[in-house]
Design a protein around this motif. Structure first.
Motif, PDB file in Angstrom:
ATOM      1  N   THR A  47       0.837  -1.204   0.000  1.00  0.00           N
ATOM      2  CA  THR A  47       0.000   0.000   0.000  1.00  0.00           C
ATOM      3  C   THR A  47       0.867   1.247   0.000  1.00  0.00           C
ATOM      4  OG1 THR A  47      -1.806  -1.133   1.173  1.00  0.00           O
ATOM      5  CG2 THR A  47      -1.788   1.270   1.245  1.00  0.00           C
ATOM      6  N   ALA A  48       1.882   1.261   0.854  1.00  0.00           N
ATOM      7  CA  ALA A  48       2.797   2.411   0.896  1.00  0.00           C
ATOM      8  C   ALA A  48       3.529   2.573  -0.438  1.00  0.00           C
ATOM      9  CB  ALA A  48       3.796   2.242   2.043  1.00  0.00           C
ATOM     10  N   LEU A  49       3.937   1.447  -1.029  1.00  0.00           N
ATOM     11  CA  LEU A  49       4.639   1.496  -2.312  1.00  0.00           C
ATOM     12  C   LEU A  49       3.747   2.085  -3.399  1.00  0.00           C
ATOM     13  CD1 LEU A  49       7.088   0.707  -4.091  1.00  0.00           C
ATOM     14  CD2 LEU A  49       6.048  -1.553  -4.355  1.00  0.00           C
TER      15      LEU A  49
ATOM     16  N   GLU B  85       4.320 -10.845  -8.985  1.00  0.00           N
ATOM     17  CA  GLU B  85       4.110 -11.595  -7.742  1.00  0.00           C
ATOM     18  C   GLU B  85       5.333 -12.438  -7.403  1.00  0.00           C
ATOM     19  OE1 GLU B  85       0.605 -13.894  -8.290  1.00  0.00           O
ATOM     20  OE2 GLU B  85      -0.741 -12.150  -8.324  1.00  0.00           O
ATOM     21  N   ARG B  86       5.972 -12.994  -8.419  1.00  0.00           N
ATOM     22  CA  ARG B  86       7.156 -13.830  -8.186  1.00  0.00           C
ATOM     23  C   ARG B  86       8.285 -13.022  -7.553  1.00  0.00           C
ATOM     24  NH1 ARG B  86      11.667 -14.603 -11.225  1.00  0.00           N
ATOM     25  NH2 ARG B  86      10.749 -13.494 -12.993  1.00  0.00           N
ATOM     26  N   VAL B  87       8.547 -11.846  -8.100  1.00  0.00           N
ATOM     27  CA  VAL B  87       9.614 -10.998  -7.551  1.00  0.00           C
ATOM     28  C   VAL B  87       9.276 -10.566  -6.122  1.00  0.00           C
ATOM     29  CG1 VAL B  87      10.758  -8.754  -7.782  1.00  0.00           C
ATOM     30  CG2 VAL B  87      10.419 -10.200  -9.799  1.00  0.00           C
ATOM     31  N   LEU B  88       8.031 -10.155  -5.908  1.00  0.00           N
ATOM     32  CA  LEU B  88       7.639  -9.704  -4.574  1.00  0.00           C
ATOM     33  C   LEU B  88       7.702 -10.848  -3.570  1.00  0.00           C
ATOM     34  CD1 LEU B  88       4.671  -7.367  -5.526  1.00  0.00           C
ATOM     35  CD2 LEU B  88       6.890  -6.668  -4.619  1.00  0.00           C
ATOM     36  N   ALA B  89       7.284 -12.033  -3.993  1.00  0.00           N
ATOM     37  CA  ALA B  89       7.346 -13.188  -3.079  1.00  0.00           C
ATOM     38  C   ALA B  89       8.786 -13.459  -2.655  1.00  0.00           C
ATOM     39  CB  ALA B  89       6.742 -14.412  -3.755  1.00  0.00           C
ATOM     40  N   GLU B  90       9.719 -13.311  -3.591  1.00  0.00           N
ATOM     41  CA  GLU B  90      11.135 -13.506  -3.241  1.00  0.00           C
ATOM     42  C   GLU B  90      11.603 -12.444  -2.249  1.00  0.00           C
ATOM     43  OE1 GLU B  90      13.343 -13.493  -6.831  1.00  0.00           O
ATOM     44  OE2 GLU B  90      12.400 -15.317  -7.641  1.00  0.00           O
ATOM     45  N   ARG B  91      11.229 -11.199  -2.479  1.00  0.00           N
ATOM     46  CA  ARG B  91      11.688 -10.117  -1.616  1.00  0.00           C
ATOM     47  C   ARG B  91      11.091 -10.219  -0.219  1.00  0.00           C
ATOM     48  NH1 ARG B  91      14.172  -5.876  -4.349  1.00  0.00           N
ATOM     49  NH2 ARG B  91      14.758  -5.222  -2.248  1.00  0.00           N
ATOM     50  N   PHE B  92       9.822 -10.659  -0.141  1.00  0.00           N
ATOM     51  CA  PHE B  92       9.174 -10.800   1.169  1.00  0.00           C
ATOM     52  C   PHE B  92       9.473 -12.152   1.821  1.00  0.00           C
ATOM     53  CE2 PHE B  92       6.200  -7.498  -0.514  1.00  0.00           C
ATOM     54  CZ  PHE B  92       6.253  -6.618   0.558  1.00  0.00           C
ATOM     55  N   ALA B  93      10.117 -13.049   1.065  1.00  0.00           N
ATOM     56  CA  ALA B  93      10.335 -14.420   1.550  1.00  0.00           C
ATOM     57  C   ALA B  93       9.004 -15.038   1.966  1.00  0.00           C
ATOM     58  CB  ALA B  93      11.316 -14.433   2.721  1.00  0.00           C
ATOM     59  N   ALA B  94       8.027 -14.920   1.055  1.00  0.00           N
ATOM     60  CA  ALA B  94       6.670 -15.392   1.331  1.00  0.00           C
ATOM     61  C   ALA B  94       6.165 -16.199   0.148  1.00  0.00           C
ATOM     62  CB  ALA B  94       5.743 -14.201   1.580  1.00  0.00           C
TER      63      ALA B  94
ATOM     64  N   ALA C 125      -2.740 -10.193  -1.098  1.00  0.00           N
ATOM     65  CA  ALA C 125      -2.559  -8.770  -0.794  1.00  0.00           C
ATOM     66  C   ALA C 125      -2.895  -7.914  -2.010  1.00  0.00           C
ATOM     67  CB  ALA C 125      -1.123  -8.507  -0.334  1.00  0.00           C
ATOM     68  N   MET C 126      -2.474  -8.382  -3.193  1.00  0.00           N
ATOM     69  CA  MET C 126      -2.773  -7.651  -4.421  1.00  0.00           C
ATOM     70  C   MET C 126      -4.278  -7.604  -4.692  1.00  0.00           C
ATOM     71  SD  MET C 126      -0.265  -6.232  -5.998  1.00  0.00           S
ATOM     72  CE  MET C 126       1.498  -6.307  -6.414  1.00  0.00           C
ATOM     73  N   VAL C 127      -4.957  -8.696  -4.409  1.00  0.00           N
ATOM     74  CA  VAL C 127      -6.413  -8.741  -4.598  1.00  0.00           C
ATOM     75  C   VAL C 127      -7.091  -7.711  -3.702  1.00  0.00           C
ATOM     76  CG1 VAL C 127      -8.483 -10.145  -4.237  1.00  0.00           C
ATOM     77  CG2 VAL C 127      -6.492 -11.132  -5.403  1.00  0.00           C
TER      78      VAL C 127
ATOM     79  N   LEU D 164      -5.729  -4.908  -2.575  1.00  0.00           N
ATOM     80  CA  LEU D 164      -5.438  -3.585  -3.119  1.00  0.00           C
ATOM     81  C   LEU D 164      -6.302  -3.293  -4.342  1.00  0.00           C
ATOM     82  CD1 LEU D 164      -1.535  -3.322  -2.889  1.00  0.00           C
ATOM     83  CD2 LEU D 164      -3.247  -2.501  -1.287  1.00  0.00           C
ATOM     84  N   GLU D 165      -6.536  -4.330  -5.153  1.00  0.00           N
ATOM     85  CA  GLU D 165      -7.388  -4.149  -6.327  1.00  0.00           C
ATOM     86  C   GLU D 165      -8.820  -3.838  -5.905  1.00  0.00           C
ATOM     87  OE1 GLU D 165      -8.007  -6.299 -10.627  1.00  0.00           O
ATOM     88  OE2 GLU D 165      -7.906  -7.589  -8.854  1.00  0.00           O
ATOM     89  N   SER D 166      -9.307  -4.506  -4.875  1.00  0.00           N
ATOM     90  CA  SER D 166     -10.673  -4.256  -4.399  1.00  0.00           C
ATOM     91  C   SER D 166     -10.829  -2.848  -3.848  1.00  0.00           C
ATOM     92  CB  SER D 166     -11.056  -5.287  -3.328  1.00  0.00           C
ATOM     93  OG  SER D 166     -10.316  -5.075  -2.137  1.00  0.00           O
ATOM     94  N   GLN D 167      -9.720  -2.249  -3.387  1.00  0.00           N
ATOM     95  CA  GLN D 167      -9.745  -0.882  -2.873  1.00  0.00           C
ATOM     96  C   GLN D 167      -9.514   0.149  -3.973  1.00  0.00           C
ATOM     97  OE1 GLN D 167      -6.836  -0.729   0.290  1.00  0.00           O
ATOM     98  NE2 GLN D 167      -7.812  -2.378   1.434  1.00  0.00           N
ATOM     99  N   GLY D 168      -9.303  -0.335  -5.194  1.00  0.00           N
ATOM    100  CA  GLY D 168      -9.101   0.569  -6.317  1.00  0.00           C
ATOM    101  C   GLY D 168      -7.719   1.181  -6.394  1.00  0.00           C
ATOM    102  N   LEU D 169      -6.741   0.564  -5.710  1.00  0.00           N
ATOM    103  CA  LEU D 169      -5.381   1.128  -5.693  1.00  0.00           C
ATOM    104  C   LEU D 169      -4.493   0.566  -6.798  1.00  0.00           C
ATOM    105  CD1 LEU D 169      -4.682   1.183  -1.844  1.00  0.00           C
ATOM    106  CD2 LEU D 169      -5.326   3.088  -3.327  1.00  0.00           C
ATOM    107  N   VAL D 170      -4.849  -0.608  -7.331  1.00  0.00           N
ATOM    108  CA  VAL D 170      -4.079  -1.192  -8.426  1.00  0.00           C
ATOM    109  C   VAL D 170      -5.048  -1.744  -9.462  1.00  0.00           C
ATOM    110  CG1 VAL D 170      -2.148  -1.813  -6.925  1.00  0.00           C
ATOM    111  CG2 VAL D 170      -3.925  -3.515  -7.414  1.00  0.00           C
ATOM    112  N   ARG D 171      -4.514  -1.951 -10.653  1.00  0.00           N
ATOM    113  CA  ARG D 171      -5.316  -2.533 -11.742  1.00  0.00           C
ATOM    114  C   ARG D 171      -4.489  -3.630 -12.382  1.00  0.00           C
ATOM    115  NH1 ARG D 171      -6.079  -0.645 -17.300  1.00  0.00           N
ATOM    116  NH2 ARG D 171      -4.599   0.983 -16.765  1.00  0.00           N
ATOM    117  N   ARG D 172      -5.040  -4.839 -12.396  1.00  0.00           N
ATOM    118  CA  ARG D 172      -4.328  -5.983 -12.963  1.00  0.00           C
ATOM    119  C   ARG D 172      -4.799  -6.220 -14.392  1.00  0.00           C
ATOM    120  NH1 ARG D 172      -4.358 -10.900  -8.874  1.00  0.00           N
ATOM    121  NH2 ARG D 172      -6.612 -10.577  -8.932  1.00  0.00           N
TER     122      ARG D 172
END
Length: 256
Positions: A33-35, A48-57, A65-67, A69-77
């Protein structure tokens, strides 16, 4: 072909590490969200692959998390292209403003690109809206309007050439049409009749607005009138459906 690896920019590595005891999913959502809020509208986010590596998740945790953010209208996939930053929609109200005035009031810098202008015979439908005879000369102006450099609307408008003979030489790409009409011709616009409907952007229109082909848009037809009651302008403009919402004041009739 897989898209090139896209790393988060200007983010300290320690940001991706959650505090002890903090749920991983909440931490990921807070960081993303901050990003997003600090990024430019329309900017491509890491996969998602890059972010999963960075978060170790797990990728599913990042996807959830992306879903949100999308529901809040902050991102568009966009399938096959990735996830893009989407800043909150701008609300169009009943107050009559030019695009430039509207953006400045929101603290954004209005601009334009893909500017095209010409004088041509008025088609029958445009002539009817302007109170002219079909074939009378009109000035037609088309441009992509931007806010802080981001394409927001494809404006197409028409004005009677006889009343504003030097308009196209006075008008610059980034100028406010209404300001030019006021300062050069002494014409002040007072009211406008607007009709709003839903349209699908053609591939050519979508390319100019930097959105996917056939994205929904708000088609706004406007007939603007000056302080003397004379029709000055008629236009049909396309506003990005992912960036605009309509606000209307409604009331019940006093009669039953």
């Amino acid at each position: 072909m897989p898209r090139p690896r896209h790393e988060p920019r200007n983010v300290a590595p320690e940001v991706f590490t959650a505090d002890e005891g903090q749920p991983k999913g909440k931490h990921i959502k807070d960081v993303l969200t901050a990003l997003v809020l600090e990024s430019r509208d329309g900017e491509l986010l890491p996969s998602e692959r890059v972010l999963a590596e960075r978060f170790a998740a797990a990728r599913m945790t990042v996807r959830n998390a992306m879903v949100e953010l999308e529901s809040q209208g902050l991102v568009r996939r966009v399938a096959g292209r990735g996830t893009f930053v989407q800043h909150p929609a701008l609300v169009r109200s009943e107050i009559f403003h030019s695009f430039s005035e509207d953006m400045r009031m929101r603290g954004m810098e209005p601009g334009a690109k893909s500017y095209r202008s010409r004088t041509r015979p008025a088609p029958r439908d445009v002539a009817a809206h302007l109170g002219l005879a079909p074939g009378d000369p009109i000035h037609s102006i088309e441009r992509v309007r931007t806010a802080d450099g981001v394409p927001m609307a494809l404006e197409r408008t028409n004005l009677p050439a006889e009343r504003f003979p030097t308009l196209l030489t006075e008008m610059g790409r980034d100028d406010s049409l209404y300001e030019v009409l006021g300062t050069v011709f002494g014409v002040r616009l007072q009211t406008a009749e607007q009709t709003v409907s839903i349209a699908r952007l053609s591939p050519a229109e979508a390319k100019r607005l930097q959105v996917p082909d056939y994205d929904p848009a708000l088609l706004v037809e406007r007939t603007a009138v000056d302080t003397m009651g004379n029709v000055v302008e008629f236009g049909r403009s396309l506003y990005r459906g992912d960036r605009y919402a309509i606000r209307m004041h409604v009331s019940r009739s006093s009669t039953r």
